[in-house]
Design a protein around this motif. Sequence first.
Motif, PDB file in Angstrom:
ATOM      1  N   ALA A  23       0.828  -1.207   0.000  1.00  8.01           N
ATOM      2  CA  ALA A  23       0.000   0.000   0.000  1.00  8.01           C
ATOM      3  C   ALA A  23       0.864   1.259   0.000  1.00  8.01           C
ATOM      4  O   ALA A  23       0.560   2.233  -0.701  1.00  8.01           O
ATOM      5  N   ALA A  24       1.954   1.252   0.765  1.00  8.23           N
ATOM      6  CA  ALA A  24       2.858   2.403   0.790  1.00  8.23           C
ATOM      7  C   ALA A  24       3.465   2.629  -0.589  1.00  8.23           C
ATOM      8  O   ALA A  24       3.570   3.771  -1.064  1.00  8.23           O
ATOM      9  N   GLY A  25       3.859   1.545  -1.264  1.00 11.45           N
ATOM     10  CA  GLY A  25       4.411   1.672  -2.608  1.00 11.45           C
ATOM     11  C   GLY A  25       3.394   2.192  -3.604  1.00 11.45           C
ATOM     12  O   GLY A  25       3.725   3.011  -4.478  1.00 11.45           O
ATOM     13  N   LEU A  26       2.138   1.766  -3.481  1.00 12.32           N
ATOM     14  CA  LEU A  26       1.096   2.236  -4.382  1.00 12.32           C
ATOM     15  C   LEU A  26       0.816   3.721  -4.172  1.00 12.32           C
ATOM     16  O   LEU A  26       0.608   4.464  -5.140  1.00 12.32           O
ATOM     17  N   LEU A  27       0.825   4.165  -2.917  1.00 12.94           N
ATOM     18  CA  LEU A  27       0.615   5.589  -2.657  1.00 12.94           C
ATOM     19  C   LEU A  27       1.727   6.421  -3.281  1.00 12.94           C
ATOM     20  O   LEU A  27       1.483   7.489  -3.857  1.00 12.94           O
ATOM     21  N   ARG A  28       2.956   5.948  -3.158  1.00 12.60           N
ATOM     22  CA  ARG A  28       4.068   6.673  -3.799  1.00 12.60           C
ATOM     23  C   ARG A  28       3.850   6.740  -5.311  1.00 12.60           C
ATOM     24  O   ARG A  28       4.120   7.775  -5.940  1.00 12.60           O
ATOM     25  N   GLN A  29       3.369   5.657  -5.890  1.00 10.70           N
ATOM     26  CA  GLN A  29       3.214   5.606  -7.337  1.00 10.70           C
ATOM     27  C   GLN A  29       2.137   6.570  -7.828  1.00 10.70           C
ATOM     28  O   GLN A  29       2.234   7.084  -8.950  1.00 10.70           O
ATOM     29  N   VAL A  30       1.130   6.832  -7.000  1.00 13.95           N
ATOM     30  CA  VAL A  30       0.082   7.763  -7.418  1.00 13.95           C
ATOM     31  C   VAL A  30       0.321   9.175  -6.888  1.00 13.95           C
ATOM     32  O   VAL A  30      -0.562  10.039  -6.987  1.00 13.95           O
ATOM     33  N   GLY A  31       1.492   9.421  -6.311  1.00 18.85           N
ATOM     34  CA  GLY A  31       1.857  10.768  -5.909  1.00 18.85           C
ATOM     35  C   GLY A  31       1.443  11.175  -4.518  1.00 18.85           C
ATOM     36  O   GLY A  31       1.315  12.378  -4.239  1.00 18.85           O
ATOM     37  N   LEU A  32       1.229  10.210  -3.610  1.00 16.90           N
ATOM     38  CA  LEU A  32       0.874  10.516  -2.225  1.00 16.90           C
ATOM     39  C   LEU A  32       1.941   9.969  -1.288  1.00 16.90           C
ATOM     40  O   LEU A  32       2.621   8.995  -1.602  1.00 16.90           O
ATOM     41  N   ASP A  33       2.074  10.612  -0.122  1.00 14.86           N
ATOM     42  CA  ASP A  33       3.059  10.169   0.855  1.00 14.86           C
ATOM     43  C   ASP A  33       2.512   8.980   1.647  1.00 14.86           C
ATOM     44  O   ASP A  33       1.336   8.957   2.014  1.00 14.86           O
ATOM     45  N   PRO A  34       3.334   7.972   1.917  1.00 18.96           N
ATOM     46  CA  PRO A  34       2.867   6.815   2.693  1.00 18.96           C
ATOM     47  C   PRO A  34       2.336   7.163   4.078  1.00 18.96           C
ATOM     48  O   PRO A  34       1.623   6.354   4.688  1.00 18.96           O
ATOM     49  N   SER A  35       2.674   8.355   4.606  1.00 19.24           N
ATOM     50  CA  SER A  35       2.134   8.752   5.905  1.00 19.24           C
ATOM     51  C   SER A  35       0.608   8.867   5.871  1.00 19.24           C
ATOM     52  O   SER A  35      -0.042   8.912   6.923  1.00 19.24           O
ATOM     53  N   ALA A  36       0.031   8.905   4.668  1.00 23.77           N
ATOM     54  CA  ALA A  36      -1.425   9.008   4.540  1.00 23.77           C
ATOM     55  C   ALA A  36      -2.137   7.702   4.879  1.00 23.77           C
ATOM     56  O   ALA A  36      -3.372   7.681   4.997  1.00 23.77           O
ATOM     57  N   LEU A  37      -1.414   6.617   5.068  1.00 26.86           N
ATOM     58  CA  LEU A  37      -2.041   5.318   5.294  1.00 26.86           C
ATOM     59  C   LEU A  37      -2.957   5.302   6.515  1.00 26.86           C
ATOM     60  O   LEU A  37      -3.970   4.599   6.533  1.00 26.86           O
ATOM     61  N   SER A  38      -2.622   6.058   7.536  1.00 27.92           N
ATOM     62  CA  SER A  38      -3.404   6.028   8.773  1.00 27.92           C
ATOM     63  C   SER A  38      -4.535   7.049   8.778  1.00 27.92           C
ATOM     64  O   SER A  38      -5.303   7.115   9.746  1.00 27.92           O
ATOM     65  N   ARG A  39      -4.652   7.827   7.711  1.00 33.52           N
ATOM     66  CA  ARG A  39      -5.683   8.863   7.670  1.00 33.52           C
ATOM     67  C   ARG A  39      -6.947   8.350   6.982  1.00 33.52           C
ATOM     68  O   ARG A  39      -6.966   7.268   6.395  1.00 33.52           O
ATOM     69  N   TYR A  40      -8.001   9.179   7.029  1.00 36.18           N
ATOM     70  CA  TYR A  40      -9.306   8.786   6.507  1.00 36.18           C
ATOM     71  C   TYR A  40      -9.677   9.658   5.297  1.00 36.18           C
ATOM     72  O   TYR A  40      -9.125  10.758   5.118  1.00 36.18           O
ATOM     73  N   PRO A  41     -10.601   9.197   4.449  1.00 36.82           N
ATOM     74  CA  PRO A  41     -10.946   9.962   3.241  1.00 36.82           C
ATOM     75  C   PRO A  41     -11.339  11.409   3.504  1.00 36.82           C
ATOM     76  O   PRO A  41     -11.078  12.282   2.669  1.00 36.82           O
ATOM     77  N   ARG A  42     -11.946  11.689   4.660  1.00 37.83           N
ATOM     78  CA  ARG A  42     -12.361  13.066   4.966  1.00 37.83           C
ATOM     79  C   ARG A  42     -11.186  14.027   5.056  1.00 37.83           C
ATOM     80  O   ARG A  42     -11.370  15.253   5.000  1.00 37.83           O
TER      81      ARG A  42
END
Length: 333
Positions: free
Chosen positions: A138-157
């Motif tokens: 998931a962290a690698g996928l976030l990097r690939q779409v231009g987001l920081d892996p720190s976003a993993l613990s956050r919510y869509p809101r």
Amino acid sequence: MSLPAAPLVEARDLVVRFPVRRGFLRRVAGHVHAVDGVSLDVLPGETVGLVGETGCGKSTLGRCLVRLVRPDSGSLRFCGEDLLALEGRALRERRRHFQIVFQDPYASLNPRMNVESIVTEPLVIHGIGNRETRREAAAGLLRQVGLDPSALSRYPRDFSGGQRQRIAIARALALDPKFIVLDEPVSALDVSVQAQIVNLLQDLQEQRGLSYLFIAHGLQVVAHLSNRVAVMYLGRIVEEGPSDALFASPLHPYTRALLSAVPEPDPSASRPPVPLPGEPPSPLSPPPGCRFAPRCPLAEPACRREGPGLLEAGDGRRVACPVTLRSPIPSVP
């Protein structure tokens, strides 16, 4: 000479009709003809644009191609395999290879799940990896779409519309699919954010060899992203061909009307407007013959009796209008 690639997705004569129920007993009073005899191929590594007015059946067709909607008739093959013959576990296994990104990133993400749960859910469903490896993926996928892996613990809101759509794209990529239906993925976003998402989709296609069906209203985006374009009207495809040729020299009167409504930054390059009288017919009771005939300035008596299929127009183009084939429309300068 190299042979053309076999289609990755091959749809033939797809028909989807939704029952309309009325009265106290909810009896079927008619059917909405959402998709009516559509045939479409998507080649490996290709982007096919699908355009048309609201309610013409674009989204229903896209959902058919990934088996979210089962057609009433027709055939659907993926990598040569009959998808309509699969059910249960066999269908679930094939779903790893095709995914969909929906239009509204505010509605397509579960607000009760954090980003890690959203992106790793496909991996959990298919039993891939353990919690640690899924989190790394998931962290690698976030990097690939231009987001920081720190976003993993956050919510869509906690994210903007463009960031939510990036999360939705990361989820679609989790199982490393070959084919993705993009159902108006940028129409709910600001113009500047649209350009970022389109560029991201192009980069991912080059990196992963993806094939796309790109459904959209914005014709400029379709022209920029697509190799081929199919134009849909009231459940049927009325024109199909290479993107450059179709936008430079539209053959079907409906395609001409669509393109004439696109604003041009340069007034000298704008197309003359093509007015369309009346309203689109109801999909509950489509007219006989050509569906576009009641609004078409070129309609002949035969058009109201017989609905032509897609006719070969040369150079990989097909059009459902014999009138324009007899008198081709000149190219737009």
